[in-house]
Each structure stands twice: as structure tokens, then as C-alpha cells.
Design an enzyme around this catalytic site. Structure first.
Site, PDB file in Angstrom:
ATOM      1  N   HIS A  67       0.829  -1.208   0.000  1.00 30.84           N
ATOM      2  CA  HIS A  67       0.000   0.000   0.000  1.00 30.84           C
ATOM      3  C   HIS A  67       0.862   1.256   0.000  1.00 30.84           C
ATOM      4  CE1 HIS A  67      -4.251  -1.471   1.087  1.00 30.84           C
ATOM      5  NE2 HIS A  67      -3.556  -2.512   0.656  1.00 30.84           N
ATOM      6  N   SER A  77       5.062   7.115   3.083  1.00 32.78           N
ATOM      7  CA  SER A  77       3.993   8.117   3.152  1.00 32.78           C
ATOM      8  C   SER A  77       2.744   7.567   3.822  1.00 32.78           C
ATOM      9  CB  SER A  77       3.660   8.636   1.748  1.00 32.78           C
ATOM     10  OG  SER A  77       3.363   7.570   0.865  1.00 32.78           O
ATOM     11  N   THR A 196      -1.066 -15.832   0.081  1.00 38.50           N
ATOM     12  CA  THR A 196      -0.887 -17.113   0.760  1.00 38.50           C
ATOM     13  C   THR A 196      -0.790 -16.954   2.275  1.00 38.50           C
ATOM     14  OG1 THR A 196       0.364 -19.184   0.728  1.00 38.50           O
ATOM     15  CG2 THR A 196       1.646 -17.156   0.601  1.00 38.50           C
TER      16      THR A 196
END
Length: 344
Positions: A67, A77, A196
Site C-alpha cells: 500500500h 507516506s 498465501t
């Protein structure tokens, strides 16, 4: 299949080497050898202690890494907290489910490193090393992590939308997200293999097991016994929105190729899992990784190395934060914003 596997791995390696060569002059494996020689030991101790006490940490930090890197590059960030005047990436809707254990590990590592070598190690390097080391702890491949990243001067929630793969996006849209960052379809499929050890909140797959259509409670593409089990376990998910499920139902705590094997038997949890298993652009790689764990590990390692050097911040475009959740210079965000607007 062996010939296909060899050609695919060569193509990934060549693409990966091109990216790495551009960053060799800025980053180094031994970047902290003289400025913070205890860096590897401190990181490993913090990581080991945290993973042993909270086994879901590895999955959480991997998700945090993705992300962060997919939005404006690997620059930490995503760690910045919002204030009364500005909403940061961390509070974008898609980032709200990011697990607290992932942020806690970064905070612990940064605190320990600041005591030993203050103002030296960036938060973005902490995320990258923590991700690699945690994956190794749960059985994943070891790969090189170049060091010397700077932390961002900007964190804006408005930059997140459309840059993080979500379950409501089509496969073509997800391919475009990775493609715009120089990652091939094969590399995308390899990175998705991180599922997984992943978890998903019930709202992300509820539409596949509840009232899927007029003729079926669940998605016919799902193994019916699997769908029935999920429906029984999570029938009250609307009252408990924090409920989640392992994406890999058989070996959720181990990094292996079981995720791909599951897809071939209707055991994909998310709609996007189902999509990559049947789409002609992605299915050959799902089949390859289901049959050959070594090929998966090599492809995953190369893709992680490649993504980890995407859109790096260097020089005056970044800083080394003293606390990972806030800019070191209180005016840093405004300075960067002014610079950005001046370039428009």
C-alpha cells in the site's frame, strides 16, 4: 511447461536488472555499514520478537509495504497520521483496515534505531527490510533489499484512490495499476501470491457467499462446501465488521504456493482471486506457480526487489524522519506541496 518456466523467469530477470541498474548509484546493500552498523541486528531482533508475539504481523507488514509502494513510491507516506487540516494516506478508505501490528512493528524498530543511531535510518528502509525478513521467517524467499531511501515530504489521501487494487476493480484495472509502475502481468500474479499469508475482511467477499444470484446463494465458481462453511462462520459479519478470514485456507501461516493450488480447486476467497485463475492473461502463471513453487519464489523475489525501488525519494525530495508517523520538519508538507504546485 519447463521451457515456458525458463523463458518467463529470464524475461522477469532482464526487466528487473534494468530497474536495479538505474538505482545502483543511489542505493546500496551496505548503506548503513558505517553510519548504523547495528542496523541489521536491531531490525532482526525487533522483527523476531514482534512476529513471535503476533503471528499475523508478517501478512500485515507485507500489505503495508504494498500500500505504501503503489502510491507515489516506497517512501513511508502511508505512515503519516492526519491532522485537523490535512487527511493523509493512512486515513484513505482503502487503508483504514491496515493492521495495527504492522504500524507497531515500524514504531518499535524506529524507536530502537533512534536510540542507537538517531536521524540515520529512514522509515521507508525499515518497511522494506521488515517485509523481507518477516517473509523469510514464515518460509518465503530471501531477496536483496537495497538501502538508502528517503521518507516522503507528502502524504495525501487523495493520491490513494485508484492506485491500490481492491475487490471492486476489474482484472484489467488491476493489471493497469501494476503496469503503470513497470510491472508485467506475470510479476503482478507473483505479487498476488502474497495472499498465501493474507487475511480479508468479510465485506470483501460477502457478495460471493450471500445472495449471489436469484438461483444461487454463492458464486458457482466457488467450491460449494467451502462457500457453505464460510457462510456459516460469517453469517453475523454485518454486526462484527472487523471479522476476517484467511485467504489461504490450508496453510495460512506459511509462505508457499498453496494459494495457487487452491485457486485451481475453487478455493479462491476474493473475486480477484477467482479472476486471475480463469483469465487467459493470468491463468498460465497461476498454473505455473501452482505446479512449481521454486518458479513462484523466484518470480516473487524479483518482483519485490523491483517494486521496492519504484519512484524513490532522494536528496531534497525526501528526509529521514525522527518519528515515522510525522514529518521531521513541521513545514515539510507545505514545502513539498508548493514545489508540486509549482511544477504544474
Amino acid at each position: 511447461m519447463a521451457q515456458f518456466s525458463s523463458i518467463s523467469i529470464v524475461l522477469i530477470s532482464c526487466s528487473f536488472l534494468t530497474i536495479i541498474q538505474r538505482t545502483q548509484s543511489q542505493l546500496a546493500l551496505n548503506y548503513y555499514n558505517s553510519t548504523c552498523p547495528q542496523f541489521p541486528l536491531i531490525m532482526q531482533q525487533v522483527i523476531t520478537d514482534k512476529q513471535l508475539s503476533a503471528p499475523a504481523t508478517a501478512a500485515g507488514v507485507l500489505r503495508l509495504f504494498l500500500h505504501d509502494c503503489l502510491v507515489d513510491g516506497c517512501d513511508a507516506s502511508v505512515l503519516i497520521t492526519s491532522n485537523a487540516f490535512h487527511k493523509s494516506e493512512r486515513d484513505a478508505d482503502v487503508n483504514l483496515p491496515l493492521p495495527g501490528d504492522a504500524f507497531d512493528l515500524v514504531t518499535r524498530a524506529k524507536t530502537a534505531l533512534e536510540l542507537q543511531c538517531p536521524g540515520v535510518v529512514s522509515c521507508s528502509d525499515i518497511i522494506s527490510v521488515a517485509t523481507r525478513n518477516l517473509l523469510v521467517m514464515v518460509g518465503g524467499p530471501h531477496y536483496k533489499v537495497l538501502l538508502g531511501r528517503k521518507d516522503s515530504l507528502v502524504s495525501d489521501a487523495s493520491h490513494v484512490q485508484g492506485n491500490i487494487p481492491t475487490t471492486n476493480l476489474s482484472l484489467s484495472q488491476i493489471i493497469d495499476i501494476f503496469g503503470s509502475r513497470g510491472l508485467s502481468v506475470q510479476e503482478m500474479v507473483a505479487l498476488v501470491g502474497g495472499h498465501t499469508i493474507g487475511l480479508a475482511h468479510c465485506k470483501e467477499f460477502a457478495n460471493r457467499i450471500f445472495n449471489f444470484s436469484k438461483s444461487s446463494q454463492s458464486d458457482p465458481a466457488m467450491n460449494p462446501q467451502y462457500a457453505d462453511r464460510l457462510r456459516n462462520l460469517w453469517e453475523n459479519y454485518t454486526k462484527q465488521p472487523e471479522m476476517s478470514a484467511f485467504i489461504d485456507v490450508f496453510t495460512p501461516g506459511k509462505f508457499d504456493n498453496m494459494y495457487y493450488k487452491n485457486l485451481k480447486h475453487g478455493l479462491g476467497l476474493l473475486q480477484t482471486d477467482r479472476d486471475i485463475a480463469v483469465d487467459s492473461r493470468t491463468k498460465p502463471f497461476v498454473d505455473l506457480y501452482a505446479a512449481n513453487e521454486t518458479a513462484f519464489f523466484q518470480a516473487f523475489a524479483n518482483a519485490m526487489e523491483k517494486l521496492s525501488v519504484y519512484n524513490l525519494k532522494q536528496g531534497n525530495d525526501g528526509q529521514v524522519r525522527h518519528r515515522c508517523h510525522e514529518f521531521t520538519n513541521l513545514n515539510a508538507h507545505q514545502v513539498a506541496k508548493d514545489r508540486y504546485l509549482g511544477d504544474l
